[in-house]
Write an enzyme that holds these catalytic residues in place. Structure first.
Site, PDB file in Angstrom:
ATOM      1  N   ASP A   1      -5.263   4.943  -6.330  1.00 51.00           N
ATOM      2  CA  ASP A   1      -5.998   4.401  -7.489  1.00 51.00           C
ATOM      3  C   ASP A   1      -5.493   5.054  -8.781  1.00 51.00           C
ATOM      4  OD1 ASP A   1      -7.068   6.754  -6.462  1.00 51.00           O
ATOM      5  OD2 ASP A   1      -9.159   6.205  -6.795  1.00 51.00           O
TER       6      ASP A   1
ATOM      7  N   ASP B   1       2.911  -2.934  -1.459  1.00 50.52           N
ATOM      8  CA  ASP B   1       2.859  -4.347  -1.841  1.00 50.52           C
ATOM      9  C   ASP B   1       2.175  -4.490  -3.199  1.00 50.52           C
ATOM     10  OD1 ASP B   1       3.041  -7.176  -1.516  1.00 50.52           O
ATOM     11  OD2 ASP B   1       0.909  -7.177  -1.011  1.00 50.52           O
TER      12      ASP B   1
ATOM     13  N   ASP C   1       4.112  -4.997  -7.234  1.00 51.00           N
ATOM     14  CA  ASP C   1       3.851  -6.105  -8.166  1.00 51.00           C
ATOM     15  C   ASP C   1       3.400  -5.564  -9.520  1.00 51.00           C
ATOM     16  OD1 ASP C   1       4.459  -8.070  -6.302  1.00 51.00           O
ATOM     17  OD2 ASP C   1       2.732  -9.314  -6.880  1.00 51.00           O
TER      18      ASP C   1
HETATM   19  C1  IPM Z   1       6.157  -9.171  -0.690  1.00 55.19           C
HETATM   20  C2  IPM Z   1       5.231 -10.338  -0.420  1.00 55.19           C
HETATM   21  C3  IPM Z   1       4.948 -10.404   1.078  1.00 55.19           C
HETATM   22  C4  IPM Z   1       4.267  -9.122   1.477  1.00 55.19           C
HETATM   23  C5  IPM Z   1       4.147 -11.635   1.503  1.00 55.19           C
HETATM   24  C6  IPM Z   1       4.847 -12.915   1.085  1.00 55.19           C
HETATM   25  C7  IPM Z   1       3.840 -11.640   2.974  1.00 55.19           C
HETATM   26  O1  IPM Z   1       4.080 -10.225  -1.166  1.00 55.19           O
HETATM   27  O2  IPM Z   1       7.296  -9.192  -0.190  1.00 55.19           O
HETATM   28  O3  IPM Z   1       5.741  -8.262  -1.379  1.00 55.19           O
HETATM   29  O4  IPM Z   1       3.040  -8.991   1.355  1.00 55.19           O
HETATM   30  O5  IPM Z   1       4.964  -8.201   1.922  1.00 55.19           O
HETATM   31 MG    MG Z   2       4.039  -8.587  -2.481  1.00 59.25          MG
END
Ligand code: IPM
Ligand code: MG
Length: 360
Positions: free
Chosen positions: A219, A243, A247
């Site tokens: 966090d 993940d 992002d």
């Molecule tokens: C990523 C994507 C994948 C993940 C999905 C599409 C399953 O978000 O490559 O980060 O969660 O790993």
């Molecule tokens: Mg992802």
């Protein structure tokens, strides 16, 4: 390496469009590489009834590296069973079958695009790499099920010392070629898997005395990424945290369309087998319009050349071509500022090829 082979998996959405341009670039800088195209994702499901056909897996098992576009889209979002969905039955199954346990996502701002960052100018020049464990944790732990007539759901987060060690070595080695700092991210104040993670990373770190290691709760890391992203060099973390954080880190540059990624099989020497793909998804909203930015896939080709094919000069050529084209003001729609002219996917490929033909 005698005639290396690259399997190309265009997949769904904008995948085929961006991969087409990236393959043109690959062939321009490495004309001896054999390129073989195969089906994956929704495209494979529609054509042959499965998102990861055996034939595709066999081809991937016989090559030096894989280049993937993207999988998934609204057309396949409700498919049952879930094992037939492009993401689960295609991409996740492929990662597991190819034992791609370490995912590298470099997040670097291109100076020509710094104005697109959502951060204040002094924070905008980010240069970090997220190293994410990719074949363990809650993504793959069992049981995963519904109980009590569907009213209770269970996912299992499971990690072994071996899994943590393997990916930790990747992060420390990478940091030794960079700014020598690893931030290991966990939730050790709550989770048992995180305490195992922390202990193991701490132990691995003793083999790398020149690297500074810090531990950070997930966090807090999410907050620090926005507050002061330049404090990070290599972020090492488990599958689900990686993940989410990758992002978040990706959007700091303001140009998701620029970010490559590598998923590697570790422990096999200096040119590991890997799968390379852009960090953006299949972008169904712009698929087929010819507007997608191919640069993340082109930069994934550079990572492929450097890492799995051990061709650093060819990789440098690709990266320099991308920089020069951006410096010259060529932009795809996602990179253009208000009122600025932009080019389509193919024209961006043309600009890169024209630059490479100048022999630089
Ligand atoms: C990523 C994507 C994948 C993940 C999905 C599409 C399953 O978000 O490559 O980060 O969660 O790993
Ligand atoms: Mg992802």
């Amino acid at each position: 390496m005698a005639e290396p082979k690259v399997v190309v998996l265009p997949g769904d959405g904008i995948g085929p469009e961006v991969v087409e341009q990236a393959v043109r670039v690959l062939i321009a800088v490495a004309p001896d590489v054999a390129v073989e195209e195969r089906l994956i994702g929704g495209a494979a499901l529609d054509a042959v009834g499965h998102p990861l056909p055996q034939e595709t897996l066999d081809a991937c098992l016989r090559c030096n590296a894989v280049l993937l576009g993207a999988v998934g889209g609204p057309k396949w979002d409700c498919i049952q069973p879930v094992e037939l969905r492009p993401e689960v039955g295609g991409l996740l199954a492929l990662r597991k079958a190819l034992r791609l346990n370490a995912n590298l996502r470099p997040v670097r701002t291109f100076p020509a695009l710094a104005a697109a960052s959502p951060l204040k100018a002094e924070n905008a020049l980010v240069d970090l790499v997220v190293v994410r464990e990719l074949t363990g944790g809650i993504y793959f732990g069992r049981p995963r099920e519904r109980r009590e007539g569907g009213r209770v759901a269970v996912d299992t987060c499971l990690y072994s010392v071996d899994e943590v060690e393997a990916v930790a070595h990747v992060a420390f080695r990478l940091a030794s070629q960079r700014r020598r700092r690893v931030t290991s991210v966990d939730k050790a104040n709550v989770l048992e898997t995180s305490r195992l993670w922390r202990e193991t990373v701490e132990r691995v770190s003793s083999a790398y005395p020149e690297i500074e290691l810090e531990h950070m709760l997930v966090d807090n890391c999410a907050m620090q990424l926005v507050r002061n992203p330049r404090r990070f060099d290599v972020i090492l973390t488990e599958n689900l945290f990686g993940d989410v954080l990758s992002d978040e880190a990706a959007v700091l540059t303001g140009s998701l369309g620029m970010l490559p990624s590598a998923s590697l099989r570790t422990g096999q020497g200096s040119s590991p087998f890997g799968l390379y793909e852009p960090a953006h998804g299949s972008a169904p909203d712009i698929a087929g319009t010819g507007r997608a930015n191919p640069l993340a896939t082109v930069l994934s080709v550079a990572m492929l050349l450097r890492t799995s094919l051990a061709r650093p000069e060819a990789a440098d050529r690709v990266e320099r071509a991308v920089e020069r084209v951006l410096d010259a003001g060529v932009r795809t729609a996602d990179l253009a500022e208000a009122g600025q002219a932009w080019v389509g996917t193919r024209e961006m490929g043309d600009a890169l090829l024209a630059d490479l033909k100048l022999g630089r």
